[in-house]
Design an enzyme around this catalytic site. Sequence first.
Site, PDB file in Angstrom:
ATOM      1  N   HIS A  36      -4.719  -1.256  -5.263  1.00  0.00           N
ATOM      2  CA  HIS A  36      -5.275  -0.204  -4.416  1.00  0.00           C
ATOM      3  C   HIS A  36      -6.111   0.709  -5.285  1.00  0.00           C
ATOM      4  CE1 HIS A  36      -1.974  -1.849  -2.027  1.00  0.00           C
ATOM      5  NE2 HIS A  36      -2.838  -1.667  -1.045  1.00  0.00           N
ATOM      6  N   ARG A  66       6.547 -11.567   5.274  1.00  0.00           N
ATOM      7  CA  ARG A  66       5.912 -11.417   6.586  1.00  0.00           C
ATOM      8  C   ARG A  66       6.504 -12.432   7.543  1.00  0.00           C
ATOM      9  NH1 ARG A  66      -0.488 -10.401   5.111  1.00  0.00           N
ATOM     10  NH2 ARG A  66      -0.031  -8.612   3.793  1.00  0.00           N
ATOM     11  N   CYS A  70       0.825  -1.222   0.000  1.00  0.00           N
ATOM     12  CA  CYS A  70       0.000   0.000   0.000  1.00  0.00           C
ATOM     13  C   CYS A  70       0.854   1.266   0.000  1.00  0.00           C
ATOM     14  CB  CYS A  70      -0.969   0.014   1.178  1.00  0.00           C
ATOM     15  SG  CYS A  70      -1.193  -1.552   2.004  1.00  0.00           S
ATOM     16  N   LYS A 101     -12.884  -4.993   6.660  1.00  0.00           N
ATOM     17  CA  LYS A 101     -12.698  -5.651   5.360  1.00  0.00           C
ATOM     18  C   LYS A 101     -13.667  -6.790   5.148  1.00  0.00           C
ATOM     19  CE  LYS A 101      -8.908  -8.306   7.335  1.00  0.00           C
ATOM     20  NZ  LYS A 101      -7.813  -9.173   7.033  1.00  0.00           N
ATOM     21  N   GLN A 113       1.440 -11.105  -3.736  1.00  0.00           N
ATOM     22  CA  GLN A 113       0.027 -10.718  -3.722  1.00  0.00           C
ATOM     23  C   GLN A 113      -0.459 -10.357  -5.119  1.00  0.00           C
ATOM     24  OE1 GLN A 113      -1.906  -8.078  -0.981  1.00  0.00           O
ATOM     25  NE2 GLN A 113      -0.251  -8.241   0.508  1.00  0.00           N
ATOM     26  N   ASP A 122      -2.303  -7.873  -5.898  1.00  0.00           N
ATOM     27  CA  ASP A 122      -2.735  -6.713  -5.123  1.00  0.00           C
ATOM     28  C   ASP A 122      -3.235  -5.572  -5.997  1.00  0.00           C
ATOM     29  OD1 ASP A 122      -3.183  -5.296  -2.854  1.00  0.00           O
ATOM     30  OD2 ASP A 122      -1.075  -4.909  -2.355  1.00  0.00           O
ATOM     31  N   HIS A 125      -8.290  -1.549  -0.583  1.00  0.00           N
ATOM     32  CA  HIS A 125      -7.199  -2.510  -0.795  1.00  0.00           C
ATOM     33  C   HIS A 125      -7.888  -3.802  -1.209  1.00  0.00           C
ATOM     34  CE1 HIS A 125      -4.372  -0.395   2.184  1.00  0.00           C
ATOM     35  NE2 HIS A 125      -5.530   0.173   2.385  1.00  0.00           N
TER      36      HIS A 125
HETATM   37  C1  TSB Z   1      -4.977  -6.420  -0.203  1.00  0.00           C
HETATM   38  N1  TSB Z   1      -2.759  -4.312   2.006  1.00  0.00           N
HETATM   39  C2  TSB Z   1      -3.660  -5.371   1.698  1.00  0.00           C
HETATM   40  C3  TSB Z   1      -3.734  -5.570   0.198  1.00  0.00           C
HETATM   41  O1  TSB Z   1      -3.835  -4.338  -0.483  1.00  0.00           O
HETATM   42  C4  TSB Z   1      -3.140  -6.648   2.394  1.00  0.00           C
HETATM   43  O2  TSB Z   1      -1.956  -6.879   2.466  1.00  0.00           O
HETATM   44  N2  TSB Z   1      -4.078  -7.464   2.869  1.00  0.00           N
HETATM   45  S1  TSB Z   1      -3.806  -8.847   3.627  1.00  0.00           S
HETATM   46  O3  TSB Z   1      -2.900  -8.631   4.714  1.00  0.00           O
HETATM   47  O4  TSB Z   1      -5.083  -9.387   3.969  1.00  0.00           O
HETATM   48  O5  TSB Z   1      -3.109  -9.815   2.644  1.00  0.00           O
HETATM   49  C5  TSB Z   1      -3.702 -10.090   1.399  1.00  0.00           C
HETATM   50  C6  TSB Z   1      -3.902 -11.578   1.190  1.00  0.00           C
HETATM   51  O6  TSB Z   1      -2.655 -12.244   1.278  1.00  0.00           O
HETATM   52  C7  TSB Z   1      -4.757 -12.272   2.228  1.00  0.00           C
HETATM   53  O7  TSB Z   1      -6.116 -12.124   1.927  1.00  0.00           O
HETATM   54  C8  TSB Z   1      -4.314 -13.721   2.102  1.00  0.00           C
HETATM   55  O8  TSB Z   1      -5.042 -14.381   1.084  1.00  0.00           O
HETATM   56  C9  TSB Z   1      -2.874 -13.597   1.629  1.00  0.00           C
HETATM   57  N3  TSB Z   1      -1.895 -13.930   2.702  1.00  0.00           N
HETATM   58  C10 TSB Z   1      -1.742 -13.297   3.871  1.00  0.00           C
HETATM   59  N4  TSB Z   1      -0.748 -13.851   4.608  1.00  0.00           N
HETATM   60  C11 TSB Z   1      -0.263 -14.872   3.858  1.00  0.00           C
HETATM   61  C12 TSB Z   1       0.768 -15.840   4.055  1.00  0.00           C
HETATM   62  N5  TSB Z   1       1.512 -15.846   5.148  1.00  0.00           N
HETATM   63  N6  TSB Z   1       0.997 -16.749   3.080  1.00  0.00           N
HETATM   64  C13 TSB Z   1       0.258 -16.738   1.950  1.00  0.00           C
HETATM   65  N7  TSB Z   1      -0.713 -15.853   1.707  1.00  0.00           N
HETATM   66  C14 TSB Z   1      -0.987 -14.934   2.645  1.00  0.00           C
HETATM   67 ZN    ZN Z   2      -2.962  -2.675   0.743  1.00  0.00          ZN
END
Ligand code: TSB
Ligand code: ZN
Length: 587
Positions: free
Chosen positions: A328, A306, A277, A412, A324, A326, A458
């Site tokens: 925005h 992460r 983001c 969300k 992702q 992703d 997002h």
């Molecule tokens: C959608 N900032 C928002 C983005 O713009 C975001 O990061 N959202 S999130 O934290 O929900 O992460 C997005 C998606 O990543 C989640 O819906 C999930 O499907 C996936 N995700 C989250 N953590 C993991 C992980 N450790 N391993 C694999 N996929 C993951």
């Molecule tokens: Zn985001």
Amino acid sequence: MINIKEDENLNKLNHSCAHVMAQAIKHLYPNAHFWVGPVIEEGFYYDVDLGDKVITENDLELISKEMKKIIKDGKRIVRNEITKKDALEQFKNDPYKIDLINRMDENEVTISTYTQGDFTDLCRGPHVDNVKLCKNFKLLKFSGAYFKGDVNNKVLQRIYGVCFYNEEDLNDYLKELEERKERDHRKIGATQEIFMNHELVGAGMPLWLPNGAIIRKELENYIYEKEQKLGYLHVYTPCVGTVNLYKTSGHWNHYKENMFPSMKVDEEEFVLRPMNCPHHMLIYKNKLHSYRDLPIRIGEFATDFRYEASGAVKGLERVRCMCQNDAHLFVTPEQIGDEFKRVVELILDVYKDFGIKNYKFRLSLRDKENKEKYFDDDEMWDKAENKLREVLNELNVEYFEAVGEAAFYGPKLDVEVKPAVGPDVTLSTCQLDFLLPKRFDLSYIDSDGSKQTPVVLHRAIFGTFDRFTAFIIEELKGIFPLWLSPTQINIIPVNNEYHLDYALSLKEKLQSFKFRVNLDDREEKLGYKLRESVIKKIPITLIIGQNEVDNNTISYRLYGSSETINVEIDEFIEKVNQAIKSKKENI
Ligand code: TSB
Ligand code: ZN
């Protein structure tokens, strides 16, 4: 699968079975001390302190045997209500139970024990009347578990089991467990060479093998095309940012425990990014915007890092390095409803294409009490939460609400799915955010010439390519539709001496149409090669013999069928092309 925790009778039975297990453990290991033994969705577990002893498969068998003895003996289960003082006295040699008793307020709860033969446990109940009823049980697995889930505490032995009222139900459940193990994407991922892990790369850092890379590329192309049609603008940004970037966004304060530690390079401090983001906010800010430009949809297939606990990482489903899908979406407040609706429609559209039916929409809200996780602005939160609720109701989609599951910047909509093994996970997500645009001081010029702050959505349709791939491997049981299959066509010459040249020319021709083709020219028997083609779940197998060579045709078999079909080459190519284009399962 039945939810045992929510089924009153099964809940009671499993709870009693946990006591039987504890009794058996006490017989075998008299120094055992017990913490808690709750019923869970798929049975029960008990956390036990066995000193230095670590449970093994063999122990599981011994405990099972002892449980059978206890059950055969058929003692009644008797409830007793006691005072706190008596409880402290009765359990004085059980430090974990004393911990529980000390936290009980006699004026609020009735302290009770349940006794069966020589074993008494502190317990609220209820229980079945007799241990005999627990006879259809199975101990399933064991693991270490920190006392109270705290890594600084001692590791206890957690033993899992399940119990049913009749043998048939138990057998059905065990069969389903086996089937789920077969579907587990970690197993299929290894046998079909989709991904691997290596300790030198690190936990939660999968390596995508060539077959996996093909699937991922197809998924990327698929969603890119959809997003392009919807007016998304795709970008590339670095997978690091300075700590200051994440201080500006608020991640540093609210998301730090999910991030890798920072690293110093020259005078700057960087972090591997956990989210994209902030980068996209800066891209928005790079230009002046008028209300006429909005919505602006910035998309990226973006790599994030992460921190996930090493015990929590799982195949491609829960990783520490992820990509992702992703985007925005920068909108005016009036555009929130329509844009949110478009995202939900896109999610539904994609799920339909992949035949995904078992999912639940979850409206994730903040926990008002948790001021540390969520930024403190009740008005902003209420506004955002109500807006999402309003649109969901308008769209008439079924959803449930979950307090405390929101992102730190806003509420969300998450889509929850059930993996073959383990707890539910979130796949798609769409999050409403009034906060980050403010923190980055974003603006647009409104129709009356005033400066306004945009709202951000997002969203990630696949979630991550990692998790989505894990999920579809399990949904499809490793049988990919033609368009996604790493190898689409396997050519088997009946006899290399006479048919290989023709098979080779076929391979070249099919590859010129960008089909993914394998030629199996090994000196093996036809039957063996055909079987292997099925084991590898290749959608189309060509069998090339004299008839095909003489007539310049091909014969093919589809996965799952033993029928052999003979066609002209051009007709075959046309069929394959059509099937790939329309994303059909096979030709
Ligand atoms: C959608 N900032 C928002 C983005 O713009 C975001 O990061 N959202 S999130 O934290 O929900 O992460 C997005 C998606 O990543 C989640 O819906 C999930 O499907 C996936 N995700 C989250 N953590 C993991 C992980 N450790 N391993 C694999 N996929 C993951
Ligand atoms: Zn985001």
